[in-house]
Scaffold this motif. Structure first.
Motif, PDB file in Angstrom:
ATOM      1  N   CYS A  19       0.858  -1.177   0.000  1.00  0.00           N
ATOM      2  CA  CYS A  19       0.000   0.000   0.000  1.00  0.00           C
ATOM      3  C   CYS A  19       0.898   1.232   0.000  1.00  0.00           C
ATOM      4  N   PRO A  20       0.479   2.285  -0.675  1.00  0.00           N
ATOM      5  CA  PRO A  20       1.321   3.489  -0.703  1.00  0.00           C
ATOM      6  C   PRO A  20       1.364   4.167   0.662  1.00  0.00           C
ATOM      7  N   THR A  21       2.485   4.789   0.952  1.00  0.00           N
ATOM      8  CA  THR A  21       2.610   5.608   2.144  1.00  0.00           C
ATOM      9  C   THR A  21       2.276   7.032   1.752  1.00  0.00           C
ATOM     10  N   ILE A  22       1.397   7.657   2.514  1.00  0.00           N
ATOM     11  CA  ILE A  22       0.947   9.006   2.195  1.00  0.00           C
ATOM     12  C   ILE A  22       1.290   9.925   3.356  1.00  0.00           C
ATOM     13  N   LEU A  25      13.904  11.203  17.870  1.00  0.00           N
ATOM     14  CA  LEU A  25      12.563  10.630  17.763  1.00  0.00           C
ATOM     15  C   LEU A  25      12.180  10.281  16.331  1.00  0.00           C
ATOM     16  N   THR A  26      12.867  10.816  15.353  1.00  0.00           N
ATOM     17  CA  THR A  26      12.485  10.549  13.959  1.00  0.00           C
ATOM     18  C   THR A  26      13.340   9.485  13.288  1.00  0.00           C
ATOM     19  N   ASP A  27      14.453   9.120  13.890  1.00  0.00           N
ATOM     20  CA  ASP A  27      15.326   8.123  13.272  1.00  0.00           C
ATOM     21  C   ASP A  27      14.636   6.761  13.239  1.00  0.00           C
ATOM     22  N   GLY A  28      14.323   6.287  12.058  1.00  0.00           N
ATOM     23  CA  GLY A  28      13.672   4.994  11.894  1.00  0.00           C
ATOM     24  C   GLY A  28      12.162   5.023  12.028  1.00  0.00           C
ATOM     25  N   ILE A  29      11.586   6.220  12.142  1.00  0.00           N
ATOM     26  CA  ILE A  29      10.132   6.296  12.312  1.00  0.00           C
ATOM     27  C   ILE A  29       9.430   5.849  11.032  1.00  0.00           C
ATOM     28  N   ARG A  30       8.393   5.082  11.228  1.00  0.00           N
ATOM     29  CA  ARG A  30       7.666   4.513  10.102  1.00  0.00           C
ATOM     30  C   ARG A  30       6.239   5.016  10.007  1.00  0.00           C
ATOM     31  N   ALA A  31       5.639   5.286  11.167  1.00  0.00           N
ATOM     32  CA  ALA A  31       4.249   5.743  11.198  1.00  0.00           C
ATOM     33  C   ALA A  31       3.971   6.425  12.523  1.00  0.00           C
ATOM     34  N   VAL A  32       2.913   7.198  12.536  1.00  0.00           N
ATOM     35  CA  VAL A  32       2.421   7.837  13.753  1.00  0.00           C
ATOM     36  C   VAL A  32       0.933   7.527  13.856  1.00  0.00           C
ATOM     37  N   HIS A  33       0.520   7.054  15.020  1.00  0.00           N
ATOM     38  CA  HIS A  33      -0.893   6.780  15.266  1.00  0.00           C
ATOM     39  C   HIS A  33      -1.373   7.692  16.387  1.00  0.00           C
ATOM     40  N   PHE A  34      -2.585   8.194  16.229  1.00  0.00           N
ATOM     41  CA  PHE A  34      -3.187   9.063  17.235  1.00  0.00           C
ATOM     42  C   PHE A  34      -4.415   8.385  17.827  1.00  0.00           C
ATOM     43  N   LEU A  35      -4.610   8.556  19.118  1.00  0.00           N
ATOM     44  CA  LEU A  35      -5.816   8.137  19.815  1.00  0.00           C
ATOM     45  C   LEU A  35      -6.211   9.315  20.682  1.00  0.00           C
ATOM     46  N   THR A  36      -7.453   9.767  20.555  1.00  0.00           N
ATOM     47  CA  THR A  36      -7.872  10.943  21.311  1.00  0.00           C
ATOM     48  C   THR A  36      -9.351  10.856  21.653  1.00  0.00           C
TER      49      THR A  36
END
Length: 116
Positions: A5-8, A37-48
């Motif tokens: 799947c594409p990363t957007i 904090l950004t080295d190797g980051i692949r995704a960010v998920h939010f829960l609110t």
């Protein structure tokens, strides 16, 4: 992305819950200045929660989390403000600063409140 799947990149998402919409630009600004904090980051998920007063931000990595990750996450939480917790996930490791969940308070028509 995963499963072909594409990363957007979404640096603005007005359709998101209010808390996510407010957190995204703050998080992006902070992360742009924090290579730890950004080295190797692949995704960010939010829960609110609906009103945005409580949130969990999960940073997902494709490499191991460094030992200094908790301190960097605490600094990010302080910079963003109250009500924000952080999680870092990489293969075999899950670090939590603050809470790993949020509690929503829903006012019913009979004026009772349900917490979940």
């Amino acid at each position: 992305g995963a499963d072909n799947c594409p990363t957007i990149l979404a640096d603005d998402y007005p359709a998101a819950a209010l808390g996510i919409y407010k957190l995204m630009p703050q998080l992006l600004a902070y992360l742009s200045e924090c290579p730890l904090l950004t080295d190797g980051i692949r995704a960010v998920h939010f829960l609110t929660v609906k009103d945005g007063t409580s949130s969990v931000i999960t940073l997902i990595y494709d490499k191991p989390l460094p030992d200094s990750w908790p301190a960097a996450a605490k600094a990010l939480m302080s910079a963003i403000g109250s009500g924000v917790s952080m999680q870092g996930r990489s293969k075999g490791k899950h670090l939590i600063e603050g809470s790993e969940c949020v509690t929503e308070h829903l006012l019913l028509l009979d004026q009772n409140t349900v917490k979940y």
